[in-house]
Design a protein around this motif. Structure first.
Motif, PDB file in Angstrom:
ATOM      1  N   TYR A   1      10.132   6.478 -12.447  1.00 19.04           N
ATOM      2  CA  TYR A   1      10.150   5.983 -11.010  1.00 19.04           C
ATOM      3  C   TYR A   1      10.898   4.614 -11.392  1.00 19.04           C
ATOM      4  O   TYR A   1      11.543   4.061 -10.241  1.00 19.04           O
ATOM      5  N   LEU A   2      10.889   4.606 -12.422  1.00 22.25           N
ATOM      6  CA  LEU A   2      12.027   2.972 -13.182  1.00 22.25           C
ATOM      7  C   LEU A   2      13.654   3.282 -12.647  1.00 22.25           C
ATOM      8  O   LEU A   2      14.040   2.785 -12.196  1.00 22.25           O
ATOM      9  N   LEU A   3      13.630   4.882 -13.044  1.00 22.95           N
ATOM     10  CA  LEU A   3      14.695   4.950 -13.526  1.00 22.95           C
ATOM     11  C   LEU A   3      15.526   4.298 -11.784  1.00 22.95           C
ATOM     12  O   LEU A   3      16.927   3.742 -11.904  1.00 22.95           O
ATOM     13  N   PRO A   4      15.828   4.858 -11.154  1.00 21.17           N
ATOM     14  CA  PRO A   4      16.588   4.621  -9.401  1.00 21.17           C
ATOM     15  C   PRO A   4      16.623   2.465  -9.306  1.00 21.17           C
ATOM     16  O   PRO A   4      16.621   2.024  -8.267  1.00 21.17           O
ATOM     17  N   ARG A   5      15.517   2.149 -10.254  1.00 21.20           N
ATOM     18  CA  ARG A   5      14.467   0.739  -9.513  1.00 21.20           C
ATOM     19  C   ARG A   5      15.763  -0.369 -10.675  1.00 21.20           C
ATOM     20  O   ARG A   5      15.176  -1.607 -10.757  1.00 21.20           O
ATOM     21  N   LEU A   6      16.481   0.182 -11.749  1.00 16.85           N
ATOM     22  CA  LEU A   6      16.449  -0.657 -13.031  1.00 16.85           C
ATOM     23  C   LEU A   6      17.540  -1.450 -12.070  1.00 16.85           C
ATOM     24  O   LEU A   6      17.459  -2.858 -12.497  1.00 16.85           O
ATOM     25  N   ARG A   7      18.825  -1.250 -11.473  1.00 14.98           N
ATOM     26  CA  ARG A   7      19.258  -2.497 -10.900  1.00 14.98           C
ATOM     27  C   ARG A   7      18.822  -3.959  -9.874  1.00 14.98           C
ATOM     28  O   ARG A   7      17.746  -3.341  -9.444  1.00 14.98           O
ATOM     29  N   GLY A   8      19.119  -4.661 -10.977  1.00 18.53           N
ATOM     30  CA  GLY A   8      18.752  -6.003 -10.038  1.00 18.53           C
ATOM     31  C   GLY A   8      16.929  -6.552 -10.652  1.00 18.53           C
ATOM     32  O   GLY A   8      16.286  -7.264 -10.174  1.00 18.53           O
TER      33      GLY A   8
ATOM     34  N   ILE B   1      12.627 -13.315  -2.184  1.00 18.61           N
ATOM     35  CA  ILE B   1      11.693 -13.887  -1.337  1.00 18.61           C
ATOM     36  C   ILE B   1      10.577 -14.334  -1.770  1.00 18.61           C
ATOM     37  O   ILE B   1      10.183 -15.771  -1.129  1.00 18.61           O
ATOM     38  N   LEU B   2       9.767 -13.202  -2.267  1.00 17.70           N
ATOM     39  CA  LEU B   2       8.327 -14.151  -2.905  1.00 17.70           C
ATOM     40  C   LEU B   2       8.248 -14.623  -3.672  1.00 17.70           C
ATOM     41  O   LEU B   2       7.757 -15.133  -4.088  1.00 17.70           O
ATOM     42  N   ASN B   3       9.455 -13.842  -4.580  1.00 16.79           N
ATOM     43  CA  ASN B   3       9.622 -15.047  -6.294  1.00 16.79           C
ATOM     44  C   ASN B   3       8.010 -14.528  -6.866  1.00 16.79           C
ATOM     45  O   ASN B   3       7.767 -15.500  -7.493  1.00 16.79           O
ATOM     46  N   VAL B   4       7.614 -13.867  -6.908  1.00 17.22           N
ATOM     47  CA  VAL B   4       6.060 -13.087  -7.870  1.00 17.22           C
ATOM     48  C   VAL B   4       7.009 -11.692  -7.787  1.00 17.22           C
ATOM     49  O   VAL B   4       7.466 -11.188  -7.261  1.00 17.22           O
ATOM     50  N   LYS B   5       5.683 -11.320  -8.959  1.00 14.42           N
ATOM     51  CA  LYS B   5       5.859  -9.844  -9.077  1.00 14.42           C
ATOM     52  C   LYS B   5       5.150  -8.772  -8.299  1.00 14.42           C
ATOM     53  O   LYS B   5       4.567  -8.826  -6.953  1.00 14.42           O
ATOM     54  N   VAL B   6       6.164  -7.761  -7.307  1.00 12.54           N
ATOM     55  CA  VAL B   6       6.078  -7.250  -6.700  1.00 12.54           C
ATOM     56  C   VAL B   6       5.856  -5.949  -7.004  1.00 12.54           C
ATOM     57  O   VAL B   6       6.450  -5.781  -7.488  1.00 12.54           O
ATOM     58  N   LEU B   7       4.867  -5.395  -6.331  1.00 11.45           N
ATOM     59  CA  LEU B   7       4.110  -3.943  -6.194  1.00 11.45           C
ATOM     60  C   LEU B   7       4.039  -3.059  -5.629  1.00 11.45           C
ATOM     61  O   LEU B   7       3.694  -3.509  -5.068  1.00 11.45           O
TER      62      LEU B   7
ATOM     63  N   ASP C   1       1.015  -1.070  -0.182  1.00 11.33           N
ATOM     64  CA  ASP C   1       0.202  -0.075  -0.077  1.00 11.33           C
ATOM     65  C   ASP C   1       0.634   0.827   0.132  1.00 11.33           C
ATOM     66  O   ASP C   1       0.300   2.633  -0.187  1.00 11.33           O
ATOM     67  N   ASP C   2       1.674   1.098  -0.038  1.00  8.19           N
ATOM     68  CA  ASP C   2       3.019   2.193   0.572  1.00  8.19           C
ATOM     69  C   ASP C   2       4.501   1.850  -0.762  1.00  8.19           C
ATOM     70  O   ASP C   2       4.387   0.906  -1.006  1.00  8.19           O
ATOM     71  N   GLU C   3       4.913   3.021  -0.806  1.00 14.50           N
ATOM     72  CA  GLU C   3       6.112   3.078  -2.175  1.00 14.50           C
ATOM     73  C   GLU C   3       7.205   2.431  -1.528  1.00 14.50           C
ATOM     74  O   GLU C   3       7.438   2.606  -0.658  1.00 14.50           O
ATOM     75  N   LEU C   4       7.416   1.103  -2.196  1.00 10.88           N
ATOM     76  CA  LEU C   4       8.953   0.689  -1.432  1.00 10.88           C
ATOM     77  C   LEU C   4       9.768   1.086  -2.648  1.00 10.88           C
ATOM     78  O   LEU C   4       9.869   2.033  -3.116  1.00 10.88           O
ATOM     79  N   SER C   5      11.167   1.519  -1.366  1.00  9.84           N
ATOM     80  CA  SER C   5      12.419   1.938  -1.880  1.00  9.84           C
ATOM     81  C   SER C   5      12.725   1.140  -2.937  1.00  9.84           C
ATOM     82  O   SER C   5      12.367  -0.349  -2.702  1.00  9.84           O
ATOM     83  N   ALA C   6      13.762   1.016  -3.929  1.00  3.83           N
ATOM     84  CA  ALA C   6      14.500   0.227  -4.402  1.00  3.83           C
ATOM     85  C   ALA C   6      14.934  -1.382  -3.993  1.00  3.83           C
ATOM     86  O   ALA C   6      14.863  -2.082  -4.120  1.00  3.83           O
ATOM     87  N   ALA C   7      15.574  -1.098  -2.698  1.00  2.00           N
ATOM     88  CA  ALA C   7      16.359  -2.208  -1.981  1.00  2.00           C
ATOM     89  C   ALA C   7      14.976  -2.755  -1.546  1.00  2.00           C
ATOM     90  O   ALA C   7      15.323  -4.019  -1.994  1.00  2.00           O
ATOM     91  N   GLN C   8      13.872  -1.827  -0.838  1.00  2.00           N
ATOM     92  CA  GLN C   8      13.207  -3.179  -0.459  1.00  2.00           C
ATOM     93  C   GLN C   8      12.097  -4.268  -1.483  1.00  2.00           C
ATOM     94  O   GLN C   8      12.281  -5.025  -1.139  1.00  2.00           O
ATOM     95  N   GLU C   9      12.441  -3.355  -3.097  1.00  2.00           N
ATOM     96  CA  GLU C   9      11.116  -3.824  -4.295  1.00  2.00           C
ATOM     97  C   GLU C   9      12.819  -5.188  -4.510  1.00  2.00           C
ATOM     98  O   GLU C   9      11.984  -6.253  -4.701  1.00  2.00           O
ATOM     99  N   ARG C  10      13.184  -4.839  -4.331  1.00  2.00           N
ATOM    100  CA  ARG C  10      14.412  -6.044  -4.668  1.00  2.00           C
ATOM    101  C   ARG C  10      14.622  -7.160  -3.529  1.00  2.00           C
ATOM    102  O   ARG C  10      14.327  -8.516  -3.663  1.00  2.00           O
ATOM    103  N   ASN C  11      14.740  -6.854  -1.401  1.00  2.00           N
ATOM    104  CA  ASN C  11      14.823  -7.953  -1.779  1.00  2.00           C
ATOM    105  C   ASN C  11      13.193  -9.088  -1.358  1.00  2.00           C
ATOM    106  O   ASN C  11      13.490  -9.662  -1.066  1.00  2.00           O
ATOM    107  N   ILE C  12      12.385  -8.254  -0.966  1.00  2.00           N
ATOM    108  CA  ILE C  12      11.295  -8.478  -1.268  1.00  2.00           C
ATOM    109  C   ILE C  12      10.857  -9.931  -2.573  1.00  2.00           C
ATOM    110  O   ILE C  12      10.379 -10.353  -1.834  1.00  2.00           O
ATOM    111  N   SER C  13      11.207  -9.337  -3.673  1.00  2.00           N
ATOM    112  CA  SER C  13      11.299  -9.941  -5.239  1.00  2.00           C
ATOM    113  C   SER C  13      12.657 -11.216  -4.972  1.00  2.00           C
ATOM    114  O   SER C  13      11.520 -12.149  -5.085  1.00  2.00           O
TER     115      SER C  13
END
Length: 405
Positions: free
Chosen positions: A135-142, A99-105, A85-97
């Motif tokens: 939105y994607l620019l800081p999240r490109l890595r990984g 662990i869950l191994n599914v699409k994370v939004l 429900d809240d905006e994830l940081s790039a690091a949070q999104e990578r870590n969660i992805s």
């Protein structure tokens, strides 16, 4: 309540947090809205997860223990998407992805995806693409290897499909190109606005899904797209309207929402020029929504961000046909009467009384109290017109209560 039709909806879980600033009731309300956003994007929320914490976990947002509960549920129920429900940081999104191994939004990504679906004109598509790239620019890595595993669906529209092999330099170049394209279109639109002459401009503003487009259709006798989904309207629609013998321009604008992504506010600022340049705002409110007062605050906040909070405004409380007060037993001395128990008449005697004749109560769908609405708009537009053209006011006599059908 969201009405599910016989369509293939993508299964998703919703994840939110409860903090000292966002209590349990507030968290539920936000997740209700997130569920509607998910449905609008083409998904179905089959489970909600909430976690009480002082602040989001910097690594996994909800903590590793709770995230393991989510992972187990996703695995057991073959869920393909987790939406926060809240905006994830790039690091949070990578870590969660991982662990869950599914699409994370997150909420921002979800709203951007809905905008990508809803954009009809090249201008709106360009604005959405710019917001997506920023939105994607800081999240490109990984991110790209994760996206390559996906088969489309929610959150996968736009740059995510075409930019998988790109790098930051190419995305920055694309952002610059999109900004130049928007500048060019902005100049063209400014010329179009200038060519409309000096007619009084009225803009419909409000939270998303409050009935602005329905009201636009009724008043202008046009066919603006209206649907019981969030962000049904993205492109600003302008129509010439005549009440009595007084013409003016009426524009229907994109709906606002809480936690609106900053990228969208920025890229859609030019679309909101119709609001900035309006002489009168009609702030449409869905009074049947239990949290309509917070919707008003959210809209006023965004109006302040685009320097439009001081414009003449008429509050239009729509959907009175759908308003229902919770039953209240006057003999029950233990239960306190709250706003949920107010009738419409009781609401009118609250802070709304201070708004005076600038508070109207209508049903655009059932055309209830529209004569009062038209009369009030006519009076305000006429006053603005007389101020602007003092020698032409004799063209517009006092309003006749008998309105043309």
């Amino acid at each position: 309540m969201i009405e599910k039709k016989d369509i293939d909806l993508e299964k998703a879980v919703l994840i939110g947090i409860i903090t000292k600033d966002q209590n349990e009731d507030k968290s539920k309300e936000y997740l209700d809205e997130l569920e509607f956003l998910t449905y609008t994007a083409g998904g179905e929320a089959i489970k909600r997860f909430t976690q009480k914490m002082e602040r989001p976990d910097p690594r996994t947002f909800i903590g590793s223990g709770k995230l393991e509960d989510v992972r187990q549920f996703i695995q057991d129920n073959e869920v393909g998407t987790a939406i926060f429900d809240d905006e994830l940081s790039a690091a949070q999104e990578r870590n969660i992805s991982k662990i869950l191994n599914v699409k994370v939004l997150d909420r921002t990504n979800l709203i951007l995806d809905i905008f990508a679906q809803r954009a009809q004109t090249s201008y709106a598509r360009t604005q959405v693409e710019l917001a997506q790239c920023e939105y994607l620019l800081p999240r490109l890595r990984g991110m790209w290897t994760h996206l390559e595993r996906q088969k489309g669906g929610i959150g996968m529209r736009g740059p995510g499909e075409t930019e998988i092999e790109t790098d930051r330099r190419i995305v920055r170049d694309k952002i610059a190109l999109l900004k130049e394209r928007i500048k060019t279109i902005d100049k063209q639109m400014a010329v179009q606005r200038g060519n409309r002459g000096k007619m009084v401009r009225v803009a419909l503003v409000g939270y998303t899904n409050v009935g602005k487009s329905t009201l636009m259709n009724v008043i202008s006798k046009s066919e603006v797209f209206a649907e019981n989904k969030l962000f049904a309207t993205l492109d600003t629609t302008v129509r010439k309207v005549v009440i009595q013998n007084l013409p003016f321009l009426l524009s229907d604008t994109v709906g606002f929402i809480r936690k609106l992504p900053t990228q969208l506010v920025e890229s859609f600022k030019s679309t909101l020029d119709e609001v900035r340049e309006a002489d009168l705002l009609l702030h449409v409110v869905d009074i049947s929504h239990p949290n309509f007062e917070e919707h008003i605050e959210s809209v006023n906040k965004i109006l302040g961000e685009i320097d439009s909070s001081d414009k003449p405004t008429i509050m239009v409380f729509n959907k009175i046909d759908a308003y229902e007060a919770e039953p209240f037993d006057e003999t029950d001395l233990e239960t306190e009467k709250t706003e949920q128990h107010y009738t419409l008449d009781e609401w009118k005697s609250t802070w709304m009384a201070k708004v005076g004749n600038n508070a109207l109560f209508i049903s655009a769908l059932n055309k209830k109290n529209l004569d009062d609405f038209k009369k009030r708009v006519y009076d305000e537009v006429r006053e603005i017109h007389i101020t602007r053209f003092p020698y032409n006011h004799f063209l517009y006599p006092d309003y006749d209560d008998t309105l043309p059908s």
